[in-house]
Design a protein around this motif. Structure first.
Motif, PDB file in Angstrom:
ATOM      1  N   LEU A   1       0.884  -1.165  -0.032  1.00  0.00           N
ATOM      2  CA  LEU A   1       0.001  -0.030  -0.201  1.00  0.00           C
ATOM      3  C   LEU A   1       0.870   1.174   0.067  1.00  0.00           C
ATOM      4  CD1 LEU A   1      -3.130   0.444   0.244  1.00  0.00           C
ATOM      5  CD2 LEU A   1      -2.996   0.550   2.520  1.00  0.00           C
ATOM      6  N   GLY A   2       1.022   1.938  -1.131  1.00  0.00           N
ATOM      7  CA  GLY A   2       1.845   3.260  -1.258  1.00  0.00           C
ATOM      8  C   GLY A   2       1.167   4.412  -0.792  1.00  0.00           C
ATOM      9  N   ILE A   3       1.757   4.877   0.404  1.00  0.00           N
ATOM     10  CA  ILE A   3       1.465   6.160   1.349  1.00  0.00           C
ATOM     11  C   ILE A   3       2.259   7.221   0.835  1.00  0.00           C
ATOM     12  CG2 ILE A   3       0.539   6.849   3.417  1.00  0.00           C
ATOM     13  CD1 ILE A   3       0.764   3.849   4.228  1.00  0.00           C
ATOM     14  N   VAL A   4       1.454   8.285   0.274  1.00  0.00           N
ATOM     15  CA  VAL A   4       2.153   9.573   0.072  1.00  0.00           C
ATOM     16  C   VAL A   4       2.219  10.373   1.475  1.00  0.00           C
ATOM     17  CG1 VAL A   4       2.273  11.806  -1.283  1.00  0.00           C
ATOM     18  CG2 VAL A   4       1.659   9.682  -2.420  1.00  0.00           C
TER      19      VAL A   4
ATOM     20  N   LEU B   1      -1.053  -6.343   5.149  1.00  0.00           N
ATOM     21  CA  LEU B   1      -0.693  -4.891   4.468  1.00  0.00           C
ATOM     22  C   LEU B   1       0.825  -4.555   4.760  1.00  0.00           C
ATOM     23  CD1 LEU B   1      -4.112  -2.865   5.002  1.00  0.00           C
ATOM     24  CD2 LEU B   1      -3.198  -4.046   2.832  1.00  0.00           C
ATOM     25  N   TRP B   2       1.205  -4.202   3.456  1.00  0.00           N
ATOM     26  CA  TRP B   2       2.877  -3.529   3.539  1.00  0.00           C
ATOM     27  C   TRP B   2       2.826  -2.096   3.409  1.00  0.00           C
ATOM     28  CZ3 TRP B   2       6.982  -5.077   6.131  1.00  0.00           C
ATOM     29  CH2 TRP B   2       8.165  -4.500   5.678  1.00  0.00           C
ATOM     30  N   PRO B   3       2.975  -1.174   4.493  1.00  0.00           N
ATOM     31  CA  PRO B   3       2.841   0.444   4.155  1.00  0.00           C
ATOM     32  C   PRO B   3       4.286   0.394   3.347  1.00  0.00           C
ATOM     33  CG  PRO B   3       3.471  -0.184   6.352  1.00  0.00           C
ATOM     34  CD  PRO B   3       3.157  -1.363   5.691  1.00  0.00           C
ATOM     35  N   GLU B   4       4.166   1.376   1.995  1.00  0.00           N
ATOM     36  CA  GLU B   4       5.310   1.882   1.368  1.00  0.00           C
ATOM     37  C   GLU B   4       5.237   3.105   1.389  1.00  0.00           C
ATOM     38  OE1 GLU B   4       8.945   1.356   0.350  1.00  0.00           O
ATOM     39  OE2 GLU B   4       7.858  -0.664   0.342  1.00  0.00           O
ATOM     40  N   PRO B   5       5.957   3.817   2.258  1.00  0.00           N
ATOM     41  CA  PRO B   5       5.898   5.271   2.401  1.00  0.00           C
ATOM     42  C   PRO B   5       6.697   6.116   1.194  1.00  0.00           C
ATOM     43  CG  PRO B   5       7.374   4.695   4.067  1.00  0.00           C
ATOM     44  CD  PRO B   5       6.762   3.346   3.499  1.00  0.00           C
ATOM     45  N   VAL B   6       6.173   7.079   0.805  1.00  0.00           N
ATOM     46  CA  VAL B   6       6.885   8.006  -0.216  1.00  0.00           C
ATOM     47  C   VAL B   6       7.053   9.357   0.466  1.00  0.00           C
ATOM     48  CG1 VAL B   6       6.770   9.118  -2.566  1.00  0.00           C
ATOM     49  CG2 VAL B   6       5.661   7.054  -2.177  1.00  0.00           C
ATOM     50  N   LEU B   7       8.163   9.657   1.004  1.00  0.00           N
ATOM     51  CA  LEU B   7       8.293  11.022   1.756  1.00  0.00           C
ATOM     52  C   LEU B   7       8.137  12.118   0.558  1.00  0.00           C
ATOM     53  CD1 LEU B   7      11.417   9.601   3.922  1.00  0.00           C
ATOM     54  CD2 LEU B   7       8.761   9.365   4.199  1.00  0.00           C
ATOM     55  N   VAL B   8       7.393  13.114   1.135  1.00  0.00           N
ATOM     56  CA  VAL B   8       7.248  14.297   0.493  1.00  0.00           C
ATOM     57  C   VAL B   8       7.555  15.620   1.115  1.00  0.00           C
ATOM     58  CG1 VAL B   8       5.573  15.499  -1.189  1.00  0.00           C
ATOM     59  CG2 VAL B   8       5.752  13.158  -1.053  1.00  0.00           C
ATOM     60  N   GLY B   9       8.096  16.524   0.617  1.00  0.00           N
ATOM     61  CA  GLY B   9       8.293  17.931   1.164  1.00  0.00           C
ATOM     62  C   GLY B   9       8.791  18.909   0.259  1.00  0.00           C
ATOM     63  N   ARG B  10       9.340  19.861   0.818  1.00  0.00           N
ATOM     64  CA  ARG B  10       9.913  21.032   0.147  1.00  0.00           C
ATOM     65  C   ARG B  10      11.343  20.850   0.135  1.00  0.00           C
ATOM     66  NH1 ARG B  10       6.669  25.861   2.965  1.00  0.00           N
ATOM     67  NH2 ARG B  10       7.140  24.460   4.838  1.00  0.00           N
ATOM     68  N   ASN B  11      12.135  20.449   1.114  1.00  0.00           N
ATOM     69  CA  ASN B  11      13.462  20.397   1.219  1.00  0.00           C
ATOM     70  C   ASN B  11      14.133  19.033   1.000  1.00  0.00           C
ATOM     71  OD1 ASN B  11      16.199  20.186   2.443  1.00  0.00           O
ATOM     72  ND2 ASN B  11      15.568  22.163   3.688  1.00  0.00           N
TER      73      ASN B  11
ATOM     74  N   ALA C   1       3.851  14.587  -8.958  1.00  0.00           N
ATOM     75  CA  ALA C   1       4.402  13.184  -9.655  1.00  0.00           C
ATOM     76  C   ALA C   1       3.817  11.997  -8.538  1.00  0.00           C
ATOM     77  CB  ALA C   1       5.781  13.429  -9.548  1.00  0.00           C
ATOM     78  N   ALA C   2       4.041  12.345  -7.133  1.00  0.00           N
ATOM     79  CA  ALA C   2       3.549  11.502  -6.208  1.00  0.00           C
ATOM     80  C   ALA C   2       2.189  11.016  -6.389  1.00  0.00           C
ATOM     81  CB  ALA C   2       4.174  11.825  -5.005  1.00  0.00           C
TER      82      ALA C   2
ATOM     83  N   PHE D   1      -1.179  11.520   3.069  1.00  0.00           N
ATOM     84  CA  PHE D   1      -1.326  11.720   4.366  1.00  0.00           C
ATOM     85  C   PHE D   1      -0.588  13.250   4.282  1.00  0.00           C
ATOM     86  CE2 PHE D   1       1.482  12.121   8.192  1.00  0.00           C
ATOM     87  CZ  PHE D   1       0.341  12.442   9.175  1.00  0.00           C
ATOM     88  N   ASP D   2      -1.296  14.083   5.329  1.00  0.00           N
ATOM     89  CA  ASP D   2      -0.896  15.400   5.333  1.00  0.00           C
ATOM     90  C   ASP D   2      -0.454  15.864   6.613  1.00  0.00           C
ATOM     91  OD1 ASP D   2      -0.962  18.361   5.285  1.00  0.00           O
ATOM     92  OD2 ASP D   2      -1.347  18.040   3.049  1.00  0.00           O
ATOM     93  N   ALA D   3       0.626  16.221   6.918  1.00  0.00           N
ATOM     94  CA  ALA D   3       1.168  16.597   8.192  1.00  0.00           C
ATOM     95  C   ALA D   3       1.953  18.170   8.122  1.00  0.00           C
ATOM     96  CB  ALA D   3       2.026  15.801   8.951  1.00  0.00           C
ATOM     97  N   GLN D   4       1.522  18.868   6.831  1.00  0.00           N
ATOM     98  CA  GLN D   4       2.115  20.059   6.872  1.00  0.00           C
ATOM     99  C   GLN D   4       1.634  21.249   7.743  1.00  0.00           C
ATOM    100  OE1 GLN D   4       2.853  20.934   2.349  1.00  0.00           O
ATOM    101  NE2 GLN D   4       0.888  20.139   2.469  1.00  0.00           N
ATOM    102  N   LEU D   5       2.155  22.346   7.537  1.00  0.00           N
ATOM    103  CA  LEU D   5       1.469  23.715   8.411  1.00  0.00           C
ATOM    104  C   LEU D   5      -0.005  23.663   7.928  1.00  0.00           C
ATOM    105  CD1 LEU D   5       4.447  24.090   8.358  1.00  0.00           C
ATOM    106  CD2 LEU D   5       4.120  26.656   8.505  1.00  0.00           C
ATOM    107  N   THR D   6      -1.041  24.101   8.644  1.00  0.00           N
ATOM    108  CA  THR D   6      -2.215  24.026   8.368  1.00  0.00           C
ATOM    109  C   THR D   6      -2.625  24.861   7.071  1.00  0.00           C
ATOM    110  OG1 THR D   6      -2.731  23.765  10.779  1.00  0.00           O
ATOM    111  CG2 THR D   6      -4.645  24.425   9.320  1.00  0.00           C
ATOM    112  N   PRO D   7      -2.210  26.038   6.942  1.00  0.00           N
ATOM    113  CA  PRO D   7      -2.532  26.849   5.757  1.00  0.00           C
ATOM    114  C   PRO D   7      -2.311  26.107   4.276  1.00  0.00           C
ATOM    115  CG  PRO D   7      -1.318  28.292   7.239  1.00  0.00           C
ATOM    116  CD  PRO D   7      -1.212  26.915   7.839  1.00  0.00           C
TER     117      PRO D   7
END
Length: 388
Positions: free
Chosen positions: A6-9, A44-54, A76-77, A87-93
């Motif tokens: 299960l791919g998880i962005v 179920l095997w979680p496969e994370p894709v790490l996304v960010g700005r840096n 792209a992700a 999944f989203d844990a960014q700043l609220t805005p």
């Protein structure tokens, strides 16, 4: 035994909460235990894709944990069909725009709270997710804390009789950043960046009160910025434009009164960083992060007010401890498991217990709490139905 990947962005994992609780203690912990077993024997095997700005931070994080998939390109992700969850844990805005993209890409949605900066935005996300037919959830981690699970056990067992009131104390001293480094990022204290303790904590109090005691029907709040100037991560002073303390009175269904103080400018003189006391006609209990103590009607002492003599009654010693009666896993991980099972097993259209509509209730309470603080009055909390 078959394995289903299960791919998880995962967007925002370079932040404190996204990294520690969601990546390390939830998704990576699931991988370390061999995946998540389903009733039919599938894992179920979680496969994370790490996304960010840096890019540098993402690359270092991936290397540290033996992960290969990371990118600064969210589009792209989301375009990759192997990635089924966003999944989203960014700043609220930043959250609303990213979640809308993920919904449009047909991804199931799991987000940190608050789900949006306003009730209007939170409701729009829930409507869009429903219309797209994707499954969606919001993090409501405190429901899975050992102390609150024990408190819920007492409520469900009828221990309290008629519940009268709830008293909550949350907070700790967050250093200003000058002579000691602050424990929280500076954006927490800037309203323009989505900061403020009301927006951060009132969504928590909404679901804690509703799920454990009763729904909130009105709010009276006073918000304050006790520390007007702080120092950021680069050592630069800045003006704190967001509230760092809030004092709330919530009327719950059935006439129950809840008082909850939330502060990042308080020194701790209690057993844990958050404590809730529930008082009822037949007993009382005090729950923290891990422990829960109770006092029954029959075990209640009979104090007499007399300020002229020293107190000799060991009040705290007269409370009993609720036993564990089981093992408690990390609360964030428990809810991740519930959501992953929901995605894998539930029929289309089946709502998750903690979905974006539930998240909208938390945003609603924060918004009304800020309105109450601005206008100095008690504010009714209207029922917020699904699809409203």
């Amino acid at each position: 035994m078959s394995r289903s990947t299960l791919g998880i962005v995962m967007n925002g994992v370079t932040g404190r909460m996204g990294y520690r609780q969601h990546l390390v203690r939830s998704i990576l912990a699931l991988r370390e235990q061999g995946g998540l077993a389903l009733p039919d024997g599938t894992v179920l095997w979680p496969e994370p894709v790490l996304v960010g700005r840096n890019a540098d931070k993402l690359e270092a994080l991936a290397a540290k944990h033996g992960l290969s998939r990371w990118t600064t390109d969210l589009d792209a992700a989301l375009a990759d069909p192997a990635n089924q969850i966003y999944f989203d844990a960014q700043l609220t805005p930043l959250r609303e725009a990213a979640v809308k993209k993920a919904i449009a890409a047909g991804k199931h949605i799991y987000v940190e709270k608050p789900t949006a900066s306003s009730l209007t935005g939170a409701q729009e996300l829930a409507r869009l997710a429903d219309a797209a037919g994707v499954k969606h959830g919001v993090v409501q981690d405190k429901l899975f804390l050992p102390g609150l699970l024990k408190l819920k056990r007492l409520v469900d067992g009828g221990f309290f009789g008629r519940i009268l009131s709830v008293r909550g104390e949350f907070g700790y001293w967050v250093f200003e950043g000058d002579w000691q480094e602050a424990q929280r990022p500076s954006w927490n204290y800037r309203a323009e960046d989505g900061g403020g303790i009301v927006l951060d904590m009132f969504p928590h109090w909404q679901y804690v009160l509703e799920h454990i005691v009763a729904p909130v029907r009105s709010v009276y709040a006073h918000a304050a910025t006790h520390i007007p100037e702080r120092v950021d991560e680069l050592g630069k002073p800045y003006q704190a434009t967001a509230d760092d303390a809030a004092y709330g009175v919530f009327e719950l269904e059935g006439g129950i009164v809840a008082q909850i103080n939330s502060s990042w400018a308080v020194r701790v003189n209690r057993e844990e960083l958050v404590e809730f006391q529930v008082d009822g006609t037949h007993g009382s209990a005090v729950a923290g992060l891990r422990e829960c103590r109770f006092q029954s009607r029959a075990g209640t002492p009979k104090p007499v007010w007399n300020p002229d003599i020293p107190n000799t009654v060991p009040f705290r010693e007269q409370w009993q401890t609720v036993p564990d009666n089981g093992d408690f896993d990390n609360g964030f991980k428990i809810q991740w498991e519930l959501f992953l099972k929901h995605v894998a097993l539930s029929a289309p259209g089946t709502p998750f217990a903690h979905d974006l509509w539930a998240g909208a209730k938390g945003v609603q309470l924060a918004e009304l709490g800020l309105l109450s603080a601005a206008e100095g009055r008690r504010v009714e909390v209207p029922e917020l139905g699904r699809g409203a």
